[in-house]
Structure formats: C-alpha cells, structure tokens
Design a protein around this motif. Structure first.
Motif, PDB file in Angstrom:
ATOM      1  N   ALA A   1     -11.596 -15.827   1.453  1.00  0.00           N
ATOM      2  CA  ALA A   1     -11.377 -14.925   0.321  1.00  0.00           C
ATOM      3  C   ALA A   1     -12.634 -14.130   0.026  1.00  0.00           C
ATOM      4  O   ALA A   1     -12.588 -12.916  -0.231  1.00  0.00           O
ATOM      5  CB  ALA A   1     -10.948 -15.731  -0.912  1.00  0.00           C
ATOM      6  N   LEU A   2     -13.791 -14.804   0.070  1.00  0.00           N
ATOM      7  CA  LEU A   2     -15.071 -14.119  -0.139  1.00  0.00           C
ATOM      8  C   LEU A   2     -15.325 -13.100   0.962  1.00  0.00           C
ATOM      9  O   LEU A   2     -15.727 -11.963   0.688  1.00  0.00           O
ATOM     10  CB  LEU A   2     -16.199 -15.148  -0.186  1.00  0.00           C
ATOM     11  CG  LEU A   2     -17.633 -14.579  -0.269  1.00  0.00           C
ATOM     12  CD1 LEU A   2     -17.823 -13.789  -1.561  1.00  0.00           C
ATOM     13  CD2 LEU A   2     -18.655 -15.711  -0.169  1.00  0.00           C
ATOM     14  N   VAL A   3     -15.091 -13.491   2.211  1.00  0.00           N
ATOM     15  CA  VAL A   3     -15.321 -12.588   3.346  1.00  0.00           C
ATOM     16  C   VAL A   3     -14.397 -11.381   3.270  1.00  0.00           C
ATOM     17  O   VAL A   3     -14.805 -10.250   3.569  1.00  0.00           O
ATOM     18  CB  VAL A   3     -15.132 -13.336   4.678  1.00  0.00           C
ATOM     19  CG1 VAL A   3     -15.115 -12.373   5.864  1.00  0.00           C
ATOM     20  CG2 VAL A   3     -16.242 -14.359   4.872  1.00  0.00           C
ATOM     21  N   ALA A   4     -13.148 -11.589   2.861  1.00  0.00           N
ATOM     22  CA  ALA A   4     -12.193 -10.484   2.740  1.00  0.00           C
ATOM     23  C   ALA A   4     -12.702  -9.427   1.756  1.00  0.00           C
ATOM     24  O   ALA A   4     -12.655  -8.223   2.036  1.00  0.00           O
ATOM     25  CB  ALA A   4     -10.832 -11.008   2.295  1.00  0.00           C
ATOM     26  N   CYS A   5     -13.190  -9.873   0.610  1.00  0.00           N
ATOM     27  CA  CYS A   5     -13.743  -8.941  -0.386  1.00  0.00           C
ATOM     28  C   CYS A   5     -15.035  -8.309   0.114  1.00  0.00           C
ATOM     29  O   CYS A   5     -15.254  -7.100  -0.033  1.00  0.00           O
ATOM     30  CB  CYS A   5     -13.991  -9.664  -1.699  1.00  0.00           C
ATOM     31  SG  CYS A   5     -12.517 -10.392  -2.463  1.00  0.00           S
TER      32      CYS A   5
ATOM     33  N   PHE B   1     -11.472   1.171   0.350  1.00  0.00           N
ATOM     34  CA  PHE B   1     -11.816  -0.138  -0.222  1.00  0.00           C
ATOM     35  C   PHE B   1     -10.564  -0.918  -0.612  1.00  0.00           C
ATOM     36  O   PHE B   1     -10.410  -2.097  -0.246  1.00  0.00           O
ATOM     37  CB  PHE B   1     -12.723   0.046  -1.433  1.00  0.00           C
ATOM     38  CG  PHE B   1     -13.085  -1.238  -2.118  1.00  0.00           C
ATOM     39  CD1 PHE B   1     -14.109  -2.038  -1.626  1.00  0.00           C
ATOM     40  CD2 PHE B   1     -12.403  -1.666  -3.246  1.00  0.00           C
ATOM     41  CE1 PHE B   1     -14.440  -3.235  -2.246  1.00  0.00           C
ATOM     42  CE2 PHE B   1     -12.727  -2.857  -3.877  1.00  0.00           C
ATOM     43  CZ  PHE B   1     -13.749  -3.645  -3.369  1.00  0.00           C
ATOM     44  N   CYS B   2      -9.678  -0.302  -1.368  1.00  0.00           N
ATOM     45  CA  CYS B   2      -8.498  -1.018  -1.871  1.00  0.00           C
ATOM     46  C   CYS B   2      -7.575  -1.433  -0.727  1.00  0.00           C
ATOM     47  O   CYS B   2      -7.040  -2.554  -0.729  1.00  0.00           O
ATOM     48  CB  CYS B   2      -7.748  -0.148  -2.872  1.00  0.00           C
ATOM     49  SG  CYS B   2      -8.645   0.144  -4.415  1.00  0.00           S
ATOM     50  N   THR B   3      -7.380  -0.553   0.249  1.00  0.00           N
ATOM     51  CA  THR B   3      -6.505  -0.882   1.374  1.00  0.00           C
ATOM     52  C   THR B   3      -7.059  -2.043   2.177  1.00  0.00           C
ATOM     53  O   THR B   3      -6.346  -3.004   2.485  1.00  0.00           O
ATOM     54  CB  THR B   3      -6.317   0.342   2.281  1.00  0.00           C
ATOM     55  OG1 THR B   3      -5.780   1.423   1.523  1.00  0.00           O
ATOM     56  CG2 THR B   3      -5.360   0.016   3.425  1.00  0.00           C
ATOM     57  N   LEU B   4      -8.347  -1.973   2.521  1.00  0.00           N
ATOM     58  CA  LEU B   4      -8.938  -3.054   3.301  1.00  0.00           C
ATOM     59  C   LEU B   4      -8.998  -4.352   2.504  1.00  0.00           C
ATOM     60  O   LEU B   4      -8.821  -5.444   3.073  1.00  0.00           O
ATOM     61  CB  LEU B   4     -10.341  -2.655   3.775  1.00  0.00           C
ATOM     62  CG  LEU B   4     -10.387  -1.544   4.819  1.00  0.00           C
ATOM     63  CD1 LEU B   4     -11.826  -1.250   5.224  1.00  0.00           C
ATOM     64  CD2 LEU B   4      -9.563  -1.917   6.054  1.00  0.00           C
ATOM     65  N   LEU B   5      -9.227  -4.267   1.204  1.00  0.00           N
ATOM     66  CA  LEU B   5      -9.262  -5.472   0.378  1.00  0.00           C
ATOM     67  C   LEU B   5      -7.917  -6.187   0.411  1.00  0.00           C
ATOM     68  O   LEU B   5      -7.842  -7.401   0.658  1.00  0.00           O
ATOM     69  CB  LEU B   5      -9.638  -5.106  -1.058  1.00  0.00           C
ATOM     70  CG  LEU B   5      -9.648  -6.256  -2.073  1.00  0.00           C
ATOM     71  CD1 LEU B   5     -10.706  -7.293  -1.702  1.00  0.00           C
ATOM     72  CD2 LEU B   5      -9.882  -5.732  -3.484  1.00  0.00           C
ATOM     73  N   VAL B   6      -6.846  -5.448   0.184  1.00  0.00           N
ATOM     74  CA  VAL B   6      -5.509  -6.053   0.173  1.00  0.00           C
ATOM     75  C   VAL B   6      -5.134  -6.533   1.574  1.00  0.00           C
ATOM     76  O   VAL B   6      -4.614  -7.645   1.743  1.00  0.00           O
ATOM     77  CB  VAL B   6      -4.475  -5.044  -0.361  1.00  0.00           C
ATOM     78  CG1 VAL B   6      -3.058  -5.606  -0.223  1.00  0.00           C
ATOM     79  CG2 VAL B   6      -4.759  -4.708  -1.822  1.00  0.00           C
ATOM     80  N   PHE B   7      -5.389  -5.711   2.586  1.00  0.00           N
ATOM     81  CA  PHE B   7      -5.047  -6.092   3.959  1.00  0.00           C
ATOM     82  C   PHE B   7      -5.826  -7.338   4.400  1.00  0.00           C
ATOM     83  O   PHE B   7      -5.283  -8.207   5.073  1.00  0.00           O
ATOM     84  CB  PHE B   7      -5.323  -4.942   4.917  1.00  0.00           C
ATOM     85  CG  PHE B   7      -4.255  -3.883   4.923  1.00  0.00           C
ATOM     86  CD1 PHE B   7      -3.291  -3.832   3.939  1.00  0.00           C
ATOM     87  CD2 PHE B   7      -4.215  -2.921   5.914  1.00  0.00           C
ATOM     88  CE1 PHE B   7      -2.310  -2.862   3.927  1.00  0.00           C
ATOM     89  CE2 PHE B   7      -3.236  -1.946   5.936  1.00  0.00           C
ATOM     90  CZ  PHE B   7      -2.274  -1.908   4.937  1.00  0.00           C
ATOM     91  N   ASN B   8      -7.106  -7.405   4.033  1.00  0.00           N
ATOM     92  CA  ASN B   8      -7.900  -8.584   4.402  1.00  0.00           C
ATOM     93  C   ASN B   8      -7.387  -9.849   3.720  1.00  0.00           C
ATOM     94  O   ASN B   8      -7.329 -10.919   4.328  1.00  0.00           O
ATOM     95  CB  ASN B   8      -9.364  -8.365   4.032  1.00  0.00           C
ATOM     96  CG  ASN B   8     -10.042  -7.307   4.878  1.00  0.00           C
ATOM     97  OD1 ASN B   8      -9.502  -6.853   5.889  1.00  0.00           O
ATOM     98  ND2 ASN B   8     -11.227  -6.903   4.482  1.00  0.00           N
ATOM     99  N   LEU B   9      -7.027  -9.728   2.437  1.00  0.00           N
ATOM    100  CA  LEU B   9      -6.573 -10.897   1.677  1.00  0.00           C
ATOM    101  C   LEU B   9      -5.219 -11.417   2.151  1.00  0.00           C
ATOM    102  O   LEU B   9      -4.854 -12.550   1.833  1.00  0.00           O
ATOM    103  CB  LEU B   9      -6.503 -10.553   0.191  1.00  0.00           C
ATOM    104  CG  LEU B   9      -7.856 -10.394  -0.522  1.00  0.00           C
ATOM    105  CD1 LEU B   9      -7.655  -9.882  -1.941  1.00  0.00           C
ATOM    106  CD2 LEU B   9      -8.618 -11.720  -0.552  1.00  0.00           C
ATOM    107  N   CYS B  10      -4.481 -10.600   2.902  1.00  0.00           N
ATOM    108  CA  CYS B  10      -3.191 -11.069   3.418  1.00  0.00           C
ATOM    109  C   CYS B  10      -3.362 -12.294   4.312  1.00  0.00           C
ATOM    110  O   CYS B  10      -2.423 -13.082   4.470  1.00  0.00           O
ATOM    111  CB  CYS B  10      -2.501  -9.950   4.217  1.00  0.00           C
ATOM    112  SG  CYS B  10      -1.855  -8.615   3.196  1.00  0.00           S
ATOM    113  N   GLY B  11      -4.556 -12.468   4.881  1.00  0.00           N
ATOM    114  CA  GLY B  11      -4.786 -13.608   5.756  1.00  0.00           C
ATOM    115  C   GLY B  11      -4.729 -14.947   5.052  1.00  0.00           C
ATOM    116  O   GLY B  11      -4.549 -15.984   5.700  1.00  0.00           O
TER     117      GLY B  11
END
Length: 270
Positions: free
Chosen positions: A244-248, A107-117
């Motif tokens: 941002a919503l989609v990333a979370c 969860f934490c890895t994908l959350l941070v990686f997604n938000l990098c966009g």
C-alpha cells in the motif's frame, strides 16, 4: 515425536505450494479473444478502476458545496496536494497551471491502478504490465518535447539538449550521441521500468507469502508445520501494508519526475 516431524517434512517436500509467476501478469483473454479488443483480467481491472474514478470525481463535482463535507474535502485535498506539493512546488504557480490537469490525471490514475493489487477481488495491480507505464512515460516526454519546442523552438531546443553549455567542443563528439540516447530512450525507459518493476516485484512477494501460508496452514493441515504458516502470514501482512505504501509512493514519484522532466525543457530551468 521425531518421527512425526520427519514425516511432516517428508510430506512438505513431496508437495509444494502453487507459487505465482510472471505469467500470472499476462492472463489469457476471456472476452473477444483473437481480436484487437481482447480483454483479460488486467484490462478488466483497468476498466472497472477507471469507471470507479470517473464516478467518484463526477458525483463529487456534481454535488460540490461551498462548505465541503468530509467526502468533498478528501477529494479536494487530494487534488490540492498534487497541485501545491507536486506541480507548483517544482514548476511554480505561473508555469504550473498549464500542467495541473495532466499531473493530477497521472497521479490519481496510477494511485488507483497501483492500489488494485491489494484490493480483494482485483488482486493485481493494473499497472503491473509494462504497457501502461510505457504509455504514461511517453505522454510525459511528448509534453517535454512540446514544452521545449514551444518555449525555445525546435533548433534551439535540440541545441540545448545535445550540446550543453560550458563543455569543450571536442567532448561533444562523445557527449552529443549520449545526450540524444538519454533524451529518446533512457529517460522514458527509466520512468517505465521504475513503476513496472516495483509493482510486479511487490505483488509477487506478497503472493508468495500468502501461497506459502495457505500451503502450511490449510493444504498440509499439520500442527508441526503451523509455525511456518504463522511466519509467512505475518510476512504477508507486512507486505500487504508495504505494498500500500509502495503503491502511493510510486504514483508520487512518477508524478513528480514527470513534472521535473517537463520543467527541464523551459529556458529558466537550464
């Protein structure tokens, strides 16, 4: 006035904004090119994001207090959210304790990686190539197989997966190959494509809106085209917040599906 509008439209049709493409998600390496350790912009974003995560968690753990401050409380809330609202909610506390570290990492890895966009300077999701979602999907299904074999044994696990109970035996001729295909291909593929497609499509739409805004407001610099730039800027702002919503949301969906799949391998979940 009409002539000015026509000339503006003619100018706009003669030049076009530089729209991003899928090729932007596969940039050329800028370090160690031609070696197995080649690093492009996406790899660099992943390295930086990983270092930031490790520093945040490491410093927070080192300075942990009995009465947490705001920073420690925020980190603990995130970890407790994954533990209580994802793992324990799906698997229960007794069974879920084994998988809390894994699901928290996912969860934490994908959350941070997604938000990098949507982080200025990064401008690309670190999960926007199919490799990373595939690695996490394979990790999920390795754990699915390990849990099933540990709880049931290999033969009983395969029997339950390929020959579901309550089905007339002639149906197994068609059903068992489909079940095997789903077990080996469909489930990992669906997890991979769901994350990959959402991050790529959202980032492309956001980039298109901002490219059009720059084109209408800056590149052309014509008052007649300004309303189009204002519209695309508003759309880009909306897409920024939506991304941002989609990333979370995608980090949450991937984590909860991983937990659900692993839970399905236990006998009580059948």
């Amino acid at each position: 006035m009409i002539g000015a509008a026509i000339s503006s439209l003619t100018l706009a049709s003669a030049t076009q904004p530089e729209y991003p493409s899928v090729n932007d998600f596969l940039p050329e390496p800028f370090l160690f090119d031609g070696t197995p350790f080649a690093i492009n912009r996406i790899i660099m974003v992943r390295i930086i994001a990983t270092i930031i995560m490790l520093l945040v968690l490491g410093i927070t753990a080192k300075r942990v207090k009995l009465i947490p401050g705001r920073w420690q409380g925020a980190v603990e809330w995130l970890i407790e959210f994954v533990r209580d609202q994802i793992v324990y909610q799906v698997m229960g506390e007794v069974r879920g304790k084994r998988y809390v570290p894994m699901i928290t990492t996912v969860f934490c890895t994908l959350l941070v990686f997604n938000l990098c966009g949507i982080i200025p300077g990064f401008n690309i999701a670190a999960s926007a190539t199919i490799t990373l979602p595939l690695v996490f999907a394979m990790w999920c299904f390795f754990q699915y197989w390990i849990a099933g074999i540990r709880e049931k044994g290999l033969l009983h696990f395969l029997r339950d997966e390929l020959f579901p109970k309550g089905v007339p035996w002639p149906i197994y001729i068609l059903l068992s190959p489909i079940q095997l295909f789903e077990l080996l291909i469909i489930r990992p593929f669906s997890l991979t494509i769901r994350l990959f497609a959402n991050m790529v499509s959202g980032h492309l739409i956001l980039a298109l809106c901002l490219s059009a805004t720059q084109f209408f407001l800056i590149d052309i610099a014509n008052k007649a085209m300004a309303p189009f730039g204002i519209i695309t800027f508003a759309a880009g702002t909306f897409m920024f917040l939506f991304e941002a919503l989609v990333a979370c949301l995608q980090a949450y969906i991937f984590a909860i599906l991983t937990t659900a799949y692993i839970n399905m391998s236990f006998p009580e979940a059948d």
